[in-house]
Design an enzyme around this catalytic site. Structure first.
Site, mmCIF file in Angstrom:
data_model
loop_
_atom_site.group_PDB
_atom_site.id
_atom_site.type_symbol
_atom_site.label_atom_id
_atom_site.label_comp_id
_atom_site.label_asym_id
_atom_site.label_seq_id
_atom_site.Cartn_x
_atom_site.Cartn_y
_atom_site.Cartn_z
ATOM 1 N N TYR A 166 0.877 -1.185 0.000
ATOM 2 C CA TYR A 166 0.000 0.000 0.000
ATOM 3 C C TYR A 166 0.903 1.221 0.000
ATOM 4 O O TYR A 166 1.732 1.376 0.894
ATOM 5 C CB TYR A 166 -0.868 0.025 1.254
ATOM 6 C CG TYR A 166 -1.720 -1.201 1.437
ATOM 7 C CD1 TYR A 166 -2.589 -1.617 0.433
ATOM 8 C CD2 TYR A 166 -1.677 -1.922 2.622
ATOM 9 C CE1 TYR A 166 -3.391 -2.734 0.615
ATOM 10 C CE2 TYR A 166 -2.477 -3.034 2.807
ATOM 11 C CZ TYR A 166 -3.330 -3.440 1.799
ATOM 12 O OH TYR A 166 -4.116 -4.533 1.972
ATOM 13 N N HIS A 230 -2.941 11.914 4.799
ATOM 14 C CA HIS A 230 -3.732 12.017 3.569
ATOM 15 C C HIS A 230 -5.157 11.523 3.761
ATOM 16 O O HIS A 230 -5.692 10.763 2.943
ATOM 17 C CB HIS A 230 -3.024 11.238 2.439
ATOM 18 C CG HIS A 230 -2.959 12.023 1.171
ATOM 19 N ND1 HIS A 230 -3.973 12.024 0.258
ATOM 20 C CD2 HIS A 230 -2.018 12.862 0.684
ATOM 21 C CE1 HIS A 230 -3.661 12.813 -0.742
ATOM 22 N NE2 HIS A 230 -2.478 13.353 -0.506
HETATM 23 C C1 GCO Z 1 0.539 17.313 -0.270
HETATM 24 C C2 GCO Z 1 -0.673 16.752 -0.948
HETATM 25 C C3 GCO Z 1 -0.471 16.261 -2.353
HETATM 26 C C4 GCO Z 1 -1.819 15.930 -2.981
HETATM 27 C C5 GCO Z 1 -1.936 16.390 -4.374
HETATM 28 C C6 GCO Z 1 -3.256 16.026 -5.015
HETATM 29 O O1 GCO Z 1 0.471 17.422 0.931
HETATM 30 O O2 GCO Z 1 1.483 17.686 -0.959
HETATM 31 O O3 GCO Z 1 -1.396 15.921 -0.129
HETATM 32 O O4 GCO Z 1 0.426 15.217 -2.372
HETATM 33 O O5 GCO Z 1 -2.011 14.586 -2.916
HETATM 34 O O6 GCO Z 1 -1.765 17.764 -4.373
HETATM 35 O O7 GCO Z 1 -3.325 16.500 -6.321
HETATM 36 MG MG MG Z 2 -1.283 16.782 1.838
#
Ligand code: GCO
Ligand code: MG
Length: 420
Positions: A166, A230
């Site tokens: 994952y 996330h």
């Molecule tokens: C971060 C974000 C990105 C997003 C992306 C989606 O903290 O940089 O979470 O990695 O996933 O901007 O398009």
């Molecule tokens: Mg982010």
């Protein structure tokens, strides 16, 4: 000089990934550029700009930046949302760029001047294993990094033999000695909307504390560590993570839960002293304000291109200042150098700046965007130019046509939709 807006145009380019740019030209021929990229939904924003915004702005005074923002926000009646706010952001950045070019001043100066000399930044380090992650972190620290955002892959415990894992999203682009891209940033673009990856949060939560402790031990106590969950935890899973990570002294834990589930942040906040950050999915102030008022976060992760541009981002930073909260604006690869530059100007100016996310840009971008930044000891500075300080080569942009691409989806082992 005739400062009325003669035209608002869009440019869609794909040097390595898609960027939607806004170009505003005055009757006197002065030009400003802004970023209006909404990853995976670029054409929706382009339609708003071409069909609705451009005709509305023709003839307006380009110097009435606040008034134009208010008009675009309120006269549509339907306020907010990522598509409309991203369209507005492109126009807003272009107007600030244009004002800078008209007056010969960099944008930070128009905002009220510098509060600091250089900008503390962080980059992504990713490893498929704990060892790989630590090796990458050592490389980054050797190159001067003082703050790292780390991610890793979790072995799939249900299919240990298959090698499947994952993986979290990350933007750790490796370059070889000749400055060519060695590996692509993980999971940020897919060719079809039906490209699905698997995710289960429990196995990841099993690995998170040990990997973080190993990384902390490897880099020592003085390197800032950031981890982005996330949105993949339920509130009670996030409580567990925040508590277990407490001894590792993170700079912050990002998006521990679905960021629109604002009430549940209270639970995480009350349970641990791990600093929290959120906001990259927010489009308007009403989404952020309750978190500031209730002191539920330590850093605002707003994204200039999705929050409506420099004008509202500056206001959000000032409100955060009053609440003792710092900035850590979102700086991923899916917004263009124009957006990154606009955030750098705010970073220099706002008193409550914390840290700025940035990345190793794919070298193909330099064919379209010309800008000069220097990073030393993890601090970024840029060459002073009027406006945002990023030149756009329109012929080069046109030579990289749009390619439809999407954010990949996630499903759990049972096949149900999971947050990305
Ligand atoms: C971060 C974000 C990105 C997003 C992306 C989606 O903290 O940089 O979470 O990695 O996933 O901007 O398009
Ligand atoms: Mg982010």
């Amino acid at each position: 000089m005739d400062n009325r807006i003669a035209s608002v145009e869009t440019l869609l380019t794909c040097p390595d990934r898609n960027y939607l740019l806004v170009k505003v030209t005055t009757e006197a021929g002065v030009v400003g550029y802004g970023d209006a990229t909404l990853n995976g939904r670029e054409l929706a924003v382009k339609t708003v700009l071409d069909e609705y915004t451009a005709p509305l702005l023709r003839g307006c005074d380009s110097g009435r930046i606040e008034d134009i923002w208010q008009m675009l926000f309120r006269h549509t009646y339907w306020r907010g949302g990522p598509v409309l706010q991203t369209a507005m952001a492109g126009v807003d950045m272009a107007l600030w760029d244009l004002l800078g070019k008209r007056t010969g001043l960099p944008v930070y100066q128009l905002l009220g001047g510098k509060s600091r000399d250089r900008i503390k930044t962080y980059y992504h380090v990713h490893g498929d294993t704990s060892e790989a992650l630590i090796a990458r972190a050592h490389e980054a620290v050797k190159a001067g990094a003082q703050v790292l955002r780390y991610s890793f892959s979790t072995k799939n415990p249900f299919h240990p033999e298959s090698g499947r894992s994952y993986t979290q999203p990350h933007q750790d682009i490796e370059l070889n000695e000749r400055f060519e891209v060695k590996g692509q940033a993980g999971g940020t673009m897919a060719d079809t909307e039906t490209q699905i990856a698997r995710w289960e949060t429990e196995p990841y939560l099993e690995e998170l504390p040990d990997i973080t402790a190993a990384l902390r031990h490897a880099v020592g106590p003085h390197i800032g560590l950031i981890h982005d969950i996330h949105s993949r935890c339920t509130p009670i899973q996030a409580v567990r993570a925040a508590k277990e990570l407490e001894p590792c002294h993170l700079l912050f834990l990002e998006d521990p839960i679905e960021p629109l589930n604002r009430e549940a942040l209270e639970l995480v906040r009350a349970a641990s002293a791990t600093p929290l950050a959120t906001g990259e999915l927010f489009n308007t102030m009403d989404q952020l304000l309750p978190l500031l008022q209730r002191r539920l976060i330590d850093y605002i992760r707003l994204d200039i291109s999705h929050f409506g541009g420099i004008t509202p981002l500056r206001k959000a930073a000032y409100v955060a200042e009053a609440c003792g909260v710092k900035t850590a604006f979102h700086g991923p690869g899916d917004i263009s150098p124009l957006a990154h530059a606009a955030q750098f100007h705010l970073d220099l100016h706002v008193p409550n700046f914390g840290v700025q996310e940035t990345l190793r840009f794919d070298p193909r971008l330099s064919e379209v965007f010309e800008w000069h930044t220097v990073t030393e000891d993890g601090y970024l500075s840029f060459e002073e130019q009027p406006g945002l300080g990023v030149a756009v080569d329109e012929a080069a942009a046109a030579a990289f046509p749009y390619r439809k691409a999407f954010i990949p989806g996630h499903r759990d082992e049972g096949g149900a939709v999971h947050d990305w």
